[in-house]
Design a protein around this motif. Structure first.
Motif, short mmCIF file in Angstrom:
data_model
loop_
_atom_site.label_atom_id
_atom_site.label_comp_id
_atom_site.label_asym_id
_atom_site.label_seq_id
_atom_site.Cartn_x
_atom_site.Cartn_y
_atom_site.Cartn_z
N GLU A 40 -5.58 13.38 11.20
CA GLU A 40 -6.01 13.78 9.86
C GLU A 40 -5.98 15.30 9.73
OE1 GLU A 40 -9.80 12.09 8.89
OE2 GLU A 40 -9.10 10.05 9.21
N ARG A 72 -5.44 13.81 -6.77
CA ARG A 72 -4.07 13.35 -6.98
C ARG A 72 -3.11 13.92 -5.93
NH1 ARG A 72 -6.59 12.39 -11.49
NH2 ARG A 72 -5.81 10.88 -13.00
N LYS A 74 -3.99 14.60 -2.87
CA LYS A 74 -4.31 13.82 -1.67
C LYS A 74 -3.60 12.47 -1.71
CE LYS A 74 -8.29 11.87 0.82
NZ LYS A 74 -7.96 10.46 0.86
N ALA A 75 -3.69 11.77 -2.82
CA ALA A 75 -3.03 10.47 -2.95
C ALA A 75 -1.52 10.61 -2.78
CB ALA A 75 -3.37 9.84 -4.30
N TYR A 76 -0.94 11.65 -3.33
CA TYR A 76 0.50 11.88 -3.20
C TYR A 76 0.88 12.12 -1.74
CZ TYR A 76 5.10 13.99 -3.81
OH TYR A 76 6.43 14.29 -3.72
N GLU A 78 -0.67 11.08 0.86
CA GLU A 78 -0.89 9.88 1.65
C GLU A 78 0.07 8.74 1.30
OE1 GLU A 78 -5.03 9.15 0.92
OE2 GLU A 78 -5.66 10.52 2.52
N THR A 79 0.53 8.67 0.05
CA THR A 79 1.34 7.52 -0.37
C THR A 79 2.77 7.88 -0.77
OG1 THR A 79 0.77 7.70 -2.72
CG2 THR A 79 -0.74 6.43 -1.31
N GLY A 80 3.00 9.13 -1.11
CA GLY A 80 4.31 9.53 -1.61
C GLY A 80 4.52 9.18 -3.07
N GLN A 81 3.51 8.60 -3.71
CA GLN A 81 3.60 8.22 -5.13
C GLN A 81 2.88 9.26 -5.98
OE1 GLN A 81 5.29 5.48 -6.28
NE2 GLN A 81 5.95 5.34 -4.16
N GLN A 83 0.99 11.01 -9.05
CA GLN A 83 0.09 10.61 -10.13
C GLN A 83 -0.14 11.83 -10.99
OE1 GLN A 83 -3.53 8.97 -8.60
NE2 GLN A 83 -2.47 7.79 -7.05
#
Length: 94
Positions: A40, A72, A74-76, A78-81, A83
């Motif tokens: 992490e 957003r 962070k999500a990108y 972690e997921t490559g998607q 937002q």
């Protein structure tokens, strides 16, 4: 924003050049550090340098917006998607 300092994998520092009321001269930093948890990364974010006359009741709004942006990102990461945060508002102005 003007990139003041860039140390890949460690630090990004921006200085606001203006546009938003009261933001001129404020500094935004993104510091990347290893996390105590293996695999992490810790991201320390700060937005500092506010003038004494900055309306205190506006800090909650600034905090909320930066929270949405960082969440957003962070999500990108972690997921490559992606937002996009500003896309819905921009689409409504077309």
């Amino acid at each position: 924003m003007h990139v003041e300092q860039l140390e890949p994998g460690r630090l990004v520092s921006w200085v606001c050049q203006g546009d938003f009321p009261y933001w001129k001269g404020t500094r935004i930093t993104w510091e990347i550090r290893p996390s105590p948890n293996p695999g992490e990364t810790t991201l320390l974010f700060a937005h500092v340098g506010w003038a004494e006359d900055y309306p205190r009741d506006e800090f909650a709004h600034v905090n909320f917006v930066w929270g949405q942006v960082v969440g957003r990102l962070k999500a990108y990461a972690e997921t490559g998607q992606p937002q996009p945060f500003f896309a819905p508002a921009a689409a409504s102005h077309r």
